[in-house]
Scaffold this motif. Structure first.
Motif, PDB file in Angstrom:
ATOM      1  N   SER A 168       0.818  -1.213   0.000  1.00  0.00           N
ATOM      2  CA  SER A 168       0.000   0.000   0.000  1.00  0.00           C
ATOM      3  C   SER A 168       0.852   1.263   0.000  1.00  0.00           C
ATOM      4  O   SER A 168       1.925   1.318   0.622  1.00  0.00           O
ATOM      5  CB  SER A 168      -0.898   0.005   1.240  1.00  0.00           C
ATOM      6  N   ARG A 169       0.369   2.290  -0.677  1.00  0.00           N
ATOM      7  CA  ARG A 169       1.060   3.576  -0.671  1.00  0.00           C
ATOM      8  C   ARG A 169       1.014   4.231   0.710  1.00  0.00           C
ATOM      9  O   ARG A 169       1.726   5.207   0.950  1.00  0.00           O
ATOM     10  CB  ARG A 169       0.442   4.505  -1.720  1.00  0.00           C
ATOM     11  N   LYS A 170       0.216   3.707   1.615  1.00  0.00           N
ATOM     12  CA  LYS A 170       0.227   4.210   2.988  1.00  0.00           C
ATOM     13  C   LYS A 170       1.578   3.969   3.650  1.00  0.00           C
ATOM     14  O   LYS A 170       1.915   4.614   4.638  1.00  0.00           O
ATOM     15  CB  LYS A 170      -0.880   3.538   3.812  1.00  0.00           C
TER      16      LYS A 170
ATOM     17  N   ASP B  77       4.435   4.583   2.231  1.00  0.00           N
ATOM     18  CA  ASP B  77       5.312   5.689   1.856  1.00  0.00           C
ATOM     19  C   ASP B  77       5.295   6.787   2.914  1.00  0.00           C
ATOM     20  O   ASP B  77       4.284   6.996   3.596  1.00  0.00           O
ATOM     21  CB  ASP B  77       4.860   6.306   0.533  1.00  0.00           C
TER      22      ASP B  77
ATOM     23  N   ARG C 156       5.023  10.448   2.995  1.00  0.00           N
ATOM     24  CA  ARG C 156       4.641  11.549   2.099  1.00  0.00           C
ATOM     25  C   ARG C 156       5.482  12.801   2.381  1.00  0.00           C
ATOM     26  O   ARG C 156       6.148  12.880   3.413  1.00  0.00           O
ATOM     27  CB  ARG C 156       3.151  11.860   2.273  1.00  0.00           C
TER      28      ARG C 156
ATOM     29  N   ARG D  55       9.733   7.205  -0.608  1.00  0.00           N
ATOM     30  CA  ARG D  55       8.739   6.284  -1.145  1.00  0.00           C
ATOM     31  C   ARG D  55       9.370   4.945  -1.520  1.00  0.00           C
ATOM     32  O   ARG D  55      10.579   4.847  -1.722  1.00  0.00           O
ATOM     33  CB  ARG D  55       8.041   6.916  -2.353  1.00  0.00           C
TER      34      ARG D  55
ATOM     35  N   ASP E 133       8.915   2.910  -4.259  1.00  0.00           N
ATOM     36  CA  ASP E 133       8.492   2.624  -5.627  1.00  0.00           C
ATOM     37  C   ASP E 133       9.013   1.286  -6.129  1.00  0.00           C
ATOM     38  O   ASP E 133       8.264   0.491  -6.718  1.00  0.00           O
ATOM     39  CB  ASP E 133       8.971   3.738  -6.571  1.00  0.00           C
TER      40      ASP E 133
ATOM     41  N   ARG F 136       7.532  -1.573  -4.173  1.00  0.00           N
ATOM     42  CA  ARG F 136       6.109  -1.712  -4.514  1.00  0.00           C
ATOM     43  C   ARG F 136       5.933  -2.564  -5.773  1.00  0.00           C
ATOM     44  O   ARG F 136       4.993  -3.349  -5.880  1.00  0.00           O
ATOM     45  CB  ARG F 136       5.481  -0.332  -4.707  1.00  0.00           C
TER      46      ARG F 136
ATOM     47  N   ASP G  63       6.955  15.646  -6.703  1.00  0.00           N
ATOM     48  CA  ASP G  63       6.114  14.962  -5.707  1.00  0.00           C
ATOM     49  C   ASP G  63       5.397  16.023  -4.872  1.00  0.00           C
ATOM     50  O   ASP G  63       5.615  16.140  -3.667  1.00  0.00           O
ATOM     51  CB  ASP G  63       6.971  14.052  -4.816  1.00  0.00           C
TER      52      ASP G  63
END
Length: 298
Positions: free
Chosen positions: A49-51, A53, A55, A104, A106, A109, A278
């Motif tokens: 999940s991008r959660k 990352d 931010r 992140r 990436d 992921r 970003d």
């Protein structure tokens, strides 16, 4: 010889947990090191999940050092740097007057994979707290190292064991990655008034006491204890000269409470630029904790 032991405490970053070592209630800093997080080891599945990352978020008054043993992190910042961080490399970001960045996953992921490393913050001297923000990257091969049977030493920043890193620091400090085979002994380096040993993997014996993964031994001034690996171990040696008291609130470090209040206002109002490439989301400023409730009258 050992002033105190600092245990890591588990902190949830929203997508995974870290072991928070510094700051601690009984010891806020070791030399200029004011923050020390042990990330992982953790194995992420593909399409995590991008959660997970981190931010875009801001910093002032410090330098961050992201150092990995395993995995990859993609860094972007408001100065314009876009850098994939890989094991054994140095990624030194100086916030100074203000910077924002994101971290992140990436690559992880896309394929899944492990993550293991340390993120440390170094406070800046008062005269350098408002320096221009910057970022420097050094490949693993750029860092001075020494290996012999059962022992390897890599100096990430500063000078230790007769080796000097190419990383330019703002105050006297050292940061080294040491690996020991089971049964191997080495002496901690000297030359700095404040020093600590952090066990990142395995277990070691220091001054007759056993230290496990996630524990930091803060040394008394002048102490030169031997470090003996009970099993294969990774230890991080860190320290330097004290800078004086610092205030820390969220991601802001300063010798001035007023400067931290200004940074809070700047982030809330959007006056700190978001990372180049970003800039579509960010972490909002946390709310201040509510004041303590008054004790009921008897």
């Amino acid at each position: 010889m050992i002033e105190l032991m600092i245990p890591s405490r588990r902190k949830d970053l929203g997508g995974f947990e870290v072991g928070r070592v510094l700051p601690w209630t009984k010891r806020r800093m070791v030399g200029p090191f004011i923050f020390f997080d042990h990330m992982g080891p953790v194995d992420f599945p593909a399409n995590v999940s991008r959660k997970t990352d981190v931010r875009p978020h801001p910093h002032i008054g410090l330098s961050t050092i992201t150092y990995l043993y395993d995995g990859e992190i993609v860094h972007r910042d408001s100065v314009g740097f876009h850098q994939t961080i890989r094991p054994g490399e140095v990624n030194w970001m100086t916030a100074g007057s203000g910077i924002s960045h994101s971290e992140r996953f990436d690559t992880i992921r896309e394929h899944g994979g492990p993550l293991h490393g340390i993120q440390a913050w170094v406070a800046l001297p008062e005269s350098e707290e408002e320096t221009a923000p910057s970022f420097v990257h050094f490949d693993a091969a750029d860092l001075p190292s020494h290996s012999e049977q059962g022992l390897s030493v890599k100096v990430i920043a500063g000078s230790a064991y007769g080796l000097t890193s190419p990383v330019q620091t703002h105050s006297p400090l050292f940061y080294a990655h040491v690996e020991l085979a089971a049964g191997r002994t080495t002496e901690v380096c000297g030359g700095y008034s404040e020093r600590a040993i952090y066990v990142a993997k395995g277990s070691v014996r220091i001054n007759g006491e056993q230290y496990e993964t996630g524990q930091m031994a803060v040394l008394s001034p002048g102490a030169m204890p031997a470090i003996t690996a009970i099993e294969p171990a990774i230890v991080m040696l860190l320290g330097g000269e004290a800078l004086g008291p610092r205030h820390i609130w969220w991601n802001f470090v300063s010798s001035s409470k007023e400067r931290i209040e200004q940074a809070k206002s700047d982030w809330r109002a959007g006056r700190i630029k978001l990372p180049v490439g970003d800039d579509q989301e960010f972490i909002p400023l946390p709310e201040d904790p509510p004041p303590p409730k008054p004790e009921p009258m008897s």
